[in-house]
Design a protein around this motif. Structure first.
Motif, PDB file in Angstrom:
ATOM      1  N   ARG A 173       0.839  -1.202   0.000  1.00 18.38           N
ATOM      2  CA  ARG A 173       0.000   0.000   0.000  1.00 18.38           C
ATOM      3  C   ARG A 173       0.871   1.248   0.000  1.00 18.38           C
ATOM      4  NH1 ARG A 173      -2.903  -1.392   3.750  1.00 18.38           N
ATOM      5  NH2 ARG A 173      -4.723  -2.146   2.589  1.00 18.38           N
ATOM      6  N   GLY A 174       0.631   2.106  -0.976  1.00 22.77           N
ATOM      7  CA  GLY A 174       1.397   3.344  -1.088  1.00 22.77           C
ATOM      8  C   GLY A 174       2.715   3.201  -1.815  1.00 22.77           C
ATOM      9  N   HIS A 175       3.039   1.994  -2.293  1.00 28.69           N
ATOM     10  CA  HIS A 175       4.315   1.779  -2.976  1.00 28.69           C
ATOM     11  C   HIS A 175       4.202   2.198  -4.435  1.00 28.69           C
ATOM     12  CE1 HIS A 175       8.185  -0.123  -3.830  1.00 28.69           C
ATOM     13  NE2 HIS A 175       7.628  -0.605  -4.937  1.00 28.69           N
ATOM     14  N   SER A 176       5.152   2.963  -4.910  1.00 29.82           N
ATOM     15  CA  SER A 176       5.185   3.390  -6.307  1.00 29.82           C
ATOM     16  C   SER A 176       6.128   2.485  -7.091  1.00 29.82           C
ATOM     17  CB  SER A 176       5.651   4.848  -6.409  1.00 29.82           C
ATOM     18  OG  SER A 176       4.752   5.704  -5.741  1.00 29.82           O
ATOM     19  N   PHE A 177       5.619   1.914  -8.177  1.00 29.79           N
ATOM     20  CA  PHE A 177       6.419   1.008  -8.991  1.00 29.79           C
ATOM     21  C   PHE A 177       7.031   1.752 -10.169  1.00 29.79           C
ATOM     22  CE2 PHE A 177       3.458  -1.797  -6.860  1.00 29.79           C
ATOM     23  CZ  PHE A 177       4.245  -2.887  -6.528  1.00 29.79           C
ATOM     24  N   THR A 178       8.253   1.423 -10.488  1.00 32.92           N
ATOM     25  CA  THR A 178       8.885   1.964 -11.689  1.00 32.92           C
ATOM     26  C   THR A 178       8.344   1.236 -12.905  1.00 32.92           C
ATOM     27  OG1 THR A 178      10.720   0.386 -11.675  1.00 32.92           O
ATOM     28  CG2 THR A 178      10.987   2.395 -10.356  1.00 32.92           C
ATOM     29  N   GLU A 179       8.608   1.783 -14.064  1.00 32.93           N
ATOM     30  CA  GLU A 179       8.157   1.156 -15.300  1.00 32.93           C
ATOM     31  C   GLU A 179       8.740  -0.245 -15.456  1.00 32.93           C
ATOM     32  OE1 GLU A 179       5.978   0.732 -18.689  1.00 32.93           O
ATOM     33  OE2 GLU A 179       5.922   2.385 -17.238  1.00 32.93           O
ATOM     34  N   GLU A 186       9.731  -2.230 -13.024  1.00 36.13           N
ATOM     35  CA  GLU A 186       9.117  -3.118 -12.033  1.00 36.13           C
ATOM     36  C   GLU A 186       7.733  -3.574 -12.500  1.00 36.13           C
ATOM     37  OE1 GLU A 186      11.102  -1.534  -7.848  1.00 36.13           O
ATOM     38  OE2 GLU A 186       9.270  -0.594  -8.613  1.00 36.13           O
ATOM     39  N   ARG A 187       6.931  -2.631 -13.058  1.00 36.79           N
ATOM     40  CA  ARG A 187       5.599  -3.001 -13.549  1.00 36.79           C
ATOM     41  C   ARG A 187       5.695  -4.027 -14.677  1.00 36.79           C
ATOM     42  NH1 ARG A 187       4.550   2.576 -12.777  1.00 36.79           N
ATOM     43  NH2 ARG A 187       4.982   3.006 -14.977  1.00 36.79           N
TER      44      ARG A 187
END
Length: 237
Positions: free
Chosen positions: A189-195, A197-198
């Motif tokens: 929750r609240g974690h931002s993924f890099t391109e 990583e996605r």
């Protein structure tokens, strides 16, 4: 003197010019020390090393011994002192498998040894595997002694047991994945993924979907074959 000994001594002498050799010790120790340190490839390091003997606890002086020289170049010592040196010595003595098996059996009768062994996952896996293999051998030997009709019935029962075990493994694998996902997702929750990583996560999800579709089809049709595209997907290609 055997020719091999003569050639060996000649090689050691070639590694130590006369002015670089160290006096003041017996021939046996003198020869062994120079022979062990002769294995140091770098000439400057070799000549410097022999000028700095290690501390000898018994004599309370800095001096070279056979074991000290061997220890410096990673050779087996004659009188091990550290735990690892003692382990190496034991391994040398247990190269005979029959001797090793007898010693291992005797050691496992000691409670403290057993408590250490069960902490080692690899050792326990090997012990369990050996027990299973032994059970299979005994079962196979007993099966040979029974009449053919009974043998066939036993074989069918064993196949049913194997089927049940494989079914449980499959259900367990699915449950493990779902449980792991349930534990991990709330932590994101609240974690931002890099391109990157996605892309990686989506690629692995595609493998998961491919695997689940293959499992479902195999269960419904009994066909376990893989087409080339799915096989490549599951390999991560």
């Amino acid at each position: 003197m055997p020719l091999t000994t003569l050639l060996d001594n000649r090689w050691v002498a070639s590694r130590w010019p006369k002015e670089r050799r160290q006096d003041g010790v017996s021939y046996t120790v003198h020869n062994t020390v120079h022979k062990a340190l002769a294995g140091i490839a770098d000439e400057d390091a070799r000549f410097a090393k022999i000028l700095h003997p290690p501390w000898h606890e018994k004599s309370k002086t800095h001096r070279w011994t056979q074991d000290a020289a061997k220890r410096e170049v990673g050779q087996r010592v004659n009188h091990p002192t550290t735990v690892q040196e003692k382990i190496n010595k034991v391994h040398d003595l247990l190269e005979d498998e029959k001797v090793a098996a007898r010693v291992a059996t005797d050691l496992l009768r000691q409670p403290q040894v057993v408590s250490e062994v069960v902490e080692d996952q690899t050792a326990m896996h090997l012990v369990n595997r050996a027990q299973v293999d032994r059970s299979h051998r005994i079962a196979a030997q007993r099966l040979e002694a029974v009449p053919q009709p009974t043998k066939q019935a036993i074989q069918r029962a064993r196949e049913q047991v194997r089927h049940n075990r494989e079914y449980i493994d499959l259900v367990g694998a699915c449950a493990t994945f779902v449980a792991a996902a349930g534990q991990i997702m709330p932590t994101l929750r609240g974690h931002s993924f890099t391109e990157e990583e996605r892309e990686r996560v989506h690629a692995n999800l595609a493998r998961v979907r491919g695997a689940t579709e293959w499992i479902g089809q195999a269960i419904d049709t009994g066909d376990l074959s893989l087409d080339e595209g799915l096989a490549a997907l599951l390999r991560g290609e």
